[in-house]
Design an enzyme around this catalytic site. Structure first.
Site, PDB file in Angstrom:
ATOM      1  CG  ASP A 263      -2.059   0.969   1.108  1.00  0.00           C
ATOM      2  OD1 ASP A 263      -2.393   1.363  -0.030  1.00  0.00           O
ATOM      3  OD2 ASP A 263      -2.615   1.356   2.154  1.00  0.00           O
TER       4      ASP A 263
ATOM      5  CG  HIS B 140      -0.442   2.500  -9.296  1.00  0.00           C
ATOM      6  ND1 HIS B 140      -0.671   1.958  -8.052  1.00  0.00           N
ATOM      7  CD2 HIS B 140      -1.517   3.280  -9.558  1.00  0.00           C
ATOM      8  CE1 HIS B 140      -1.833   2.389  -7.579  1.00  0.00           C
ATOM      9  NE2 HIS B 140      -2.363   3.204  -8.477  1.00  0.00           N
TER      10      HIS B 140
ATOM     11  CG  LEU C 151       9.131 -17.216  -4.457  1.00  0.00           C
ATOM     12  CD1 LEU C 151       8.802 -17.281  -2.964  1.00  0.00           C
ATOM     13  CD2 LEU C 151       9.776 -15.865  -4.781  1.00  0.00           C
TER      14      LEU C 151
HETATM   15  C1  IPE Z   1      -5.457  -2.676  -0.218  1.00  0.00           C
HETATM   16  O1  IPE Z   1      -5.113  -1.358  -0.382  1.00  0.00           O
HETATM   17  C2  IPE Z   1      -5.417  -3.378  -1.513  1.00  0.00           C
HETATM   18  C3  IPE Z   1      -4.111  -3.475  -2.145  1.00  0.00           C
HETATM   19  C4  IPE Z   1      -2.955  -3.109  -1.663  1.00  0.00           C
HETATM   20  C5  IPE Z   1      -4.160  -4.096  -3.413  1.00  0.00           C
HETATM   21  P1  IPE Z   1      -6.200  -0.216  -0.498  1.00  0.00           P
HETATM   22  O2  IPE Z   1      -5.460   1.050  -0.544  1.00  0.00           O
HETATM   23  O3  IPE Z   1      -7.147  -0.487  -1.585  1.00  0.00           O
HETATM   24  O4  IPE Z   1      -6.966  -0.353   0.889  1.00  0.00           O
HETATM   25  P2  IPE Z   1      -7.979   0.653   1.579  1.00  0.00           P
HETATM   26  O5  IPE Z   1      -9.084   0.917   0.614  1.00  0.00           O
HETATM   27  O6  IPE Z   1      -7.213   1.895   1.885  1.00  0.00           O
HETATM   28  O7  IPE Z   1      -8.410  -0.059   2.818  1.00  0.00           O
HETATM   29  C1  IPE Z   2      -1.757   0.159  -3.317  1.00  0.00           C
HETATM   30  O1  IPE Z   2      -1.469   1.504  -3.342  1.00  0.00           O
HETATM   31  C2  IPE Z   2      -1.850  -0.410  -4.696  1.00  0.00           C
HETATM   32  C3  IPE Z   2      -3.203  -0.741  -5.124  1.00  0.00           C
HETATM   33  C4  IPE Z   2      -4.276  -0.748  -4.402  1.00  0.00           C
HETATM   34  C5  IPE Z   2      -3.324  -1.117  -6.502  1.00  0.00           C
HETATM   35  P1  IPE Z   2      -2.628   2.570  -3.344  1.00  0.00           P
HETATM   36  O2  IPE Z   2      -2.979   2.890  -4.743  1.00  0.00           O
HETATM   37  O3  IPE Z   2      -3.748   2.154  -2.469  1.00  0.00           O
HETATM   38  O4  IPE Z   2      -1.888   3.807  -2.701  1.00  0.00           O
HETATM   39  P2  IPE Z   2      -2.492   4.853  -1.694  1.00  0.00           P
HETATM   40  O5  IPE Z   2      -2.927   4.099  -0.483  1.00  0.00           O
HETATM   41  O6  IPE Z   2      -3.633   5.521  -2.391  1.00  0.00           O
HETATM   42  O7  IPE Z   2      -1.352   5.769  -1.413  1.00  0.00           O
HETATM   43 MG    MG Z   3      -4.123   2.446  -0.457  1.00  0.00          MG
END
Ligand code: IPE
Ligand code: IPE
Ligand code: MG
Length: 224
Positions: A12, A29, A122
């Site tokens: 995240d 990303h 792995l």
């Molecule tokens: C969780 O992250 C999903 C992934 C890392 C793929 P999110 O950023 O979507 O989670 P929430 O919505 O903040 O809980």
């Molecule tokens: C996690 O990073 C990746 C995905 C959910 C695809 P986020 O896109 O949720 O990044 P933040 O939390 O908005 O910074």
């Molecule tokens: Mg996020």
């Protein structure tokens, strides 16, 4: 020293990293992919057998279409570029979650799984369009359909993680302390580390620091 067979990661913080550093969530990303490669290498170095990466949740469909499209294009080109290399490194790729993407991506995912299915060094489980609650409900439905006894062993058979040991260690980067519908059943006894750094800033040193801490924890599993 605790054995470490399975690490699960909620990757995240990409969006925030992108906005902060490049004024674009999508740039975050892209940067996050470099971390994925670093962490895969380090996982192999640590002789860990399973790595589960949360890449897209069933809830992530709520995001803007443009961001979703970017994410899946990124995954597509990553697989096209790297699957042979992953295969050479004896990495097995498994998708957990429902493959209902474009025909092209669905095929690419299937081919990538098939190509690497015999590899043993792995196993990477890529959680894509994955949601733990629907996974569990689905498993119960199958138990019901097959008129099987409801117990842990039978339920495990119908989870997408069947034949995969439960994670020993869960890491969530991005300074947020929640599970976001990830492996709710499988994480029952995992050691959980919440990491302040955003995923693109997370590196081998941070990863090894967590692994070292994990190794020294007294895991009780209810005993003393
Ligand atoms: C969780 O992250 C999903 C992934 C890392 C793929 P999110 O950023 O979507 O989670 P929430 O919505 O903040 O809980
Ligand atoms: C996690 O990073 C990746 C995905 C959910 C695809 P986020 O896109 O949720 O990044 P933040 O939390 O908005 O910074
Ligand atoms: Mg996020």
């Amino acid at each position: 020293m605790n054995p470490l067979n399975h690490v699960a990661i909620i990757m995240d913080g990409n969006g925030r990293w992108g906005v902060r550093n490049k004024n674009s969530r999508n740039a975050g990303h892209k940067a996050g992919l470099n971390t994925v490669e670093k962490i895969i290498k380090e996982t192999i170095k640590n002789k860990i057998k399973f790595l589960t990466l949360y890449a897209f949740s069933t809830e992530n469909w709520k995001r803007p279409k443009k961001e979703i499209k970017f994410l899946f294009n990124l995954l597509e080109s990553f697989l096209e570029d790297k699957i042979d290399d992953l295969n050479k490194q004896k990495i097995k790729l498994k998708i957990i979650g429902k493959k209902n993407f474009s025909l092209k991506l669905n095929n690419l995912l299937k081919i990538s799984e098939k190509k690497t299915s015999k590899n043993k060094r792995l196993q990477i489980n890529l959680a894509l369009n994955y949601g733990s609650k629907s996974e569990i409900i689905n498993a119960f439905k199958q138990l019901e359909q097959n008129k099987e006894t409801i117990n842990e062993k039978n339920l495990n058979k119908y989870l997408q993680t069947k034949n995969i040991p439960d994670p020993d260690l869960l890491i969530r980067t991005g300074n947020t302390k929640r599970l976001s519908n990830f492996l709710l059943w499988q994480l029952a006894y995992s050691e959980i580390f919440f990491e302040k750094k955003l995923w693109p800033d997370f590196n081998e040193k941070d990863y090894n620091k967590i692994i070292r801490k994990y190794r020294s924890i007294k895991r009780n599993f209810g005993s003393i």
